[in-house]
Every structure is written in structure tokens, then in C-alpha cells.
Enzyme design. Structure first.
Site, PDB file in Angstrom:
ATOM      1  N   ASN A  44      18.208  -6.108 -31.224  1.00  0.00           N
ATOM      2  CA  ASN A  44      17.023  -6.274 -32.074  1.00  0.00           C
ATOM      3  C   ASN A  44      17.439  -6.673 -33.488  1.00  0.00           C
ATOM      4  O   ASN A  44      18.465  -6.221 -34.007  1.00  0.00           O
ATOM      5  CB  ASN A  44      16.111  -5.036 -32.059  1.00  0.00           C
ATOM      6  CG  ASN A  44      16.801  -3.741 -32.407  1.00  0.00           C
ATOM      7  OD1 ASN A  44      17.985  -3.559 -32.166  1.00  0.00           O
ATOM      8  ND2 ASN A  44      16.050  -2.820 -32.986  1.00  0.00           N
ATOM      9  N   GLU A  57      15.534  -7.952 -26.070  1.00  0.00           N
ATOM     10  CA  GLU A  57      15.299  -8.688 -24.816  1.00  0.00           C
ATOM     11  C   GLU A  57      14.996 -10.153 -25.084  1.00  0.00           C
ATOM     12  O   GLU A  57      15.513 -11.055 -24.430  1.00  0.00           O
ATOM     13  CB  GLU A  57      14.097  -8.085 -24.067  1.00  0.00           C
ATOM     14  CG  GLU A  57      14.277  -6.670 -23.587  1.00  0.00           C
ATOM     15  CD  GLU A  57      13.797  -5.626 -24.590  1.00  0.00           C
ATOM     16  OE1 GLU A  57      13.997  -5.801 -25.823  1.00  0.00           O
ATOM     17  OE2 GLU A  57      13.216  -4.623 -24.139  1.00  0.00           O
TER      18      GLU A  57
HETATM   19  N1  THU Z   1      12.676  -2.909 -29.671  1.00  0.00           N
HETATM   20  C1  THU Z   1      13.436  -3.714 -28.868  1.00  0.00           C
HETATM   21  O1  THU Z   1      14.317  -4.431 -29.334  1.00  0.00           O
HETATM   22  N2  THU Z   1      13.189  -3.677 -27.531  1.00  0.00           N
HETATM   23  C2  THU Z   1      12.338  -2.834 -26.912  1.00  0.00           C
HETATM   24  O2  THU Z   1      12.243  -2.855 -25.691  1.00  0.00           O
HETATM   25  C3  THU Z   1      11.535  -1.903 -27.719  1.00  0.00           C
HETATM   26  C4  THU Z   1      11.592  -2.089 -29.191  1.00  0.00           C
HETATM   27  C5  THU Z   1      12.985  -2.881 -31.103  1.00  0.00           C
HETATM   28  C6  THU Z   1      12.004  -3.536 -32.023  1.00  0.00           C
HETATM   29  C7  THU Z   1      12.262  -2.794 -33.322  1.00  0.00           C
HETATM   30  O3  THU Z   1      13.362  -3.395 -33.989  1.00  0.00           O
HETATM   31  C8  THU Z   1      12.683  -1.410 -32.892  1.00  0.00           C
HETATM   32  O4  THU Z   1      13.059  -1.526 -31.528  1.00  0.00           O
HETATM   33  C9  THU Z   1      11.600  -0.354 -33.038  1.00  0.00           C
HETATM   34  O5  THU Z   1      10.442  -0.753 -32.407  1.00  0.00           O
END
Ligand code: THU
Length: 132
Positions: A44, A57
Site C-alpha cells: 500500500n 492488491e
Molecule cells: N489496504 C490495502 O492495501 N489492502 C487492503 O486489502 C485493505 C486496506 C490499505 C489501504 C490503506 O493504506 C491502509 O490499508 C488502511 O486502510
């Protein structure tokens, strides 16, 4: 396919180390396995605007698609949370459209694992078939 889910989880866990999550502190890693055995990873990446944040993802999927890869087997998602973290709604839509009914493997750092079929995570999905 020679890549097993523990290998994929371990690649997702390594990608998680690169997470840029100064706002949420919630670090996520993903690893996407193509049908020909290639692995694309993502983490992320958060923005100070919050709304421009990109999930792990979708980073992995966009990397693969931008490299011309379009057929996939599975995607692993790793977080440090006690509860396994399922893909958010936006990611479910993108996984369905770009990857189809892949296996979705959720994992945490404590050895917890759960596996889903993508079709069960996004029932009655909207996709290109409705545009025909
Ligand atoms: N996030 C992801 O990268 N994937 C997920 O499946 C759920 C949420 C990230 C987005 C944000 O940077 C952090 O997790 C909190 O929501």
C-alpha cells in the site's frame, strides 16, 4: 503450477516491508501469481490526501497488467493484523475484472491463513459482460 501459496505469502510479506503507510500505520503486502508462474508484488502507498491512497492488491495488479500480463492464478494478501485482512471493495472489483475467479489467500504474520475463490468475495459482480 510450481509456486505454492506459502511462497506467494512470503513474497507478499517481503513486499509489505516497502509499505508506505505513514497515516494509517497499517502495512499491507500483496503477491499476484500469473498463469505462467511470474509473481508481481505490491504494497500500500498512502497519500496525504488520503483519497489517492493505493492498496497493495491494486499496485500488484497494475504492475502486472502494465507489463502485458493478463492471466492469473492467485493473489496473496498479508498484514500484521490478528484478524486476516480481506481486499476492500475497490480491490475486489479490480481483482474480478483483471484476474477473474482467482484464488485469494489471506495471511498474517502469526501463521493464520484462509483461502477464498474470488467469485465468493464479489457475488453478482458488475463487469464487461454487462456492456455487451
Ligand atoms: N489496504 C490495502 O492495501 N489492502 C487492503 O486489502 C485493505 C486496506 C490499505 C489501504 C490503506 O493504506 C491502509 O490499508 C488502511 O486502510
Amino acid at each position: 503450477m510450481t509456486v505454492n501459496s506459502e511462497e506467494l505469502i512470503s513474497d507478499a510479506q517481503a513486499a509489505r516491508e516497502n509499505a508506505f503507510a505513514p497515516f494509517s500505520g497499517f502495512r499491507v503486502g500483496a503477491a499476484l501469481l500469473s498463469k505462467d508462474g511470474e509473481i508481481f508484488t505490491g504494497c500500500n502507498v498512502e497519500s496525504a490526501t488520503y483519497g489517492l491512497t493505493m492498496c497493495a492488491e491494486r499496485v500488484a495488479i497494475f504492475k502486472a497488467v502494465s507489463e502485458g500480463v493478463s492471466e492469473f492464478e492467485s493473489i496473496a494478501v498479508v498484514t500484521g493484523a490478528q484478524r486476516l485482512t480481506p481486499p476492500c471493495g475497490a480491490c475486489r472489483q479490480v481483482i474480478w475484472e483483471m484476474c477473474g475467479n482467482v484464488t485469494v489467500v489471506l495471511a498474517n504474520l502469526e501463521g493464520l491463513r484462509e483461502t477464498f475463490e474470488m467469485k465468493d468475495l464479489l457475488p453478482e459482480a458488475f463487469d464487461r459482460s454487462f456492456l455487451a
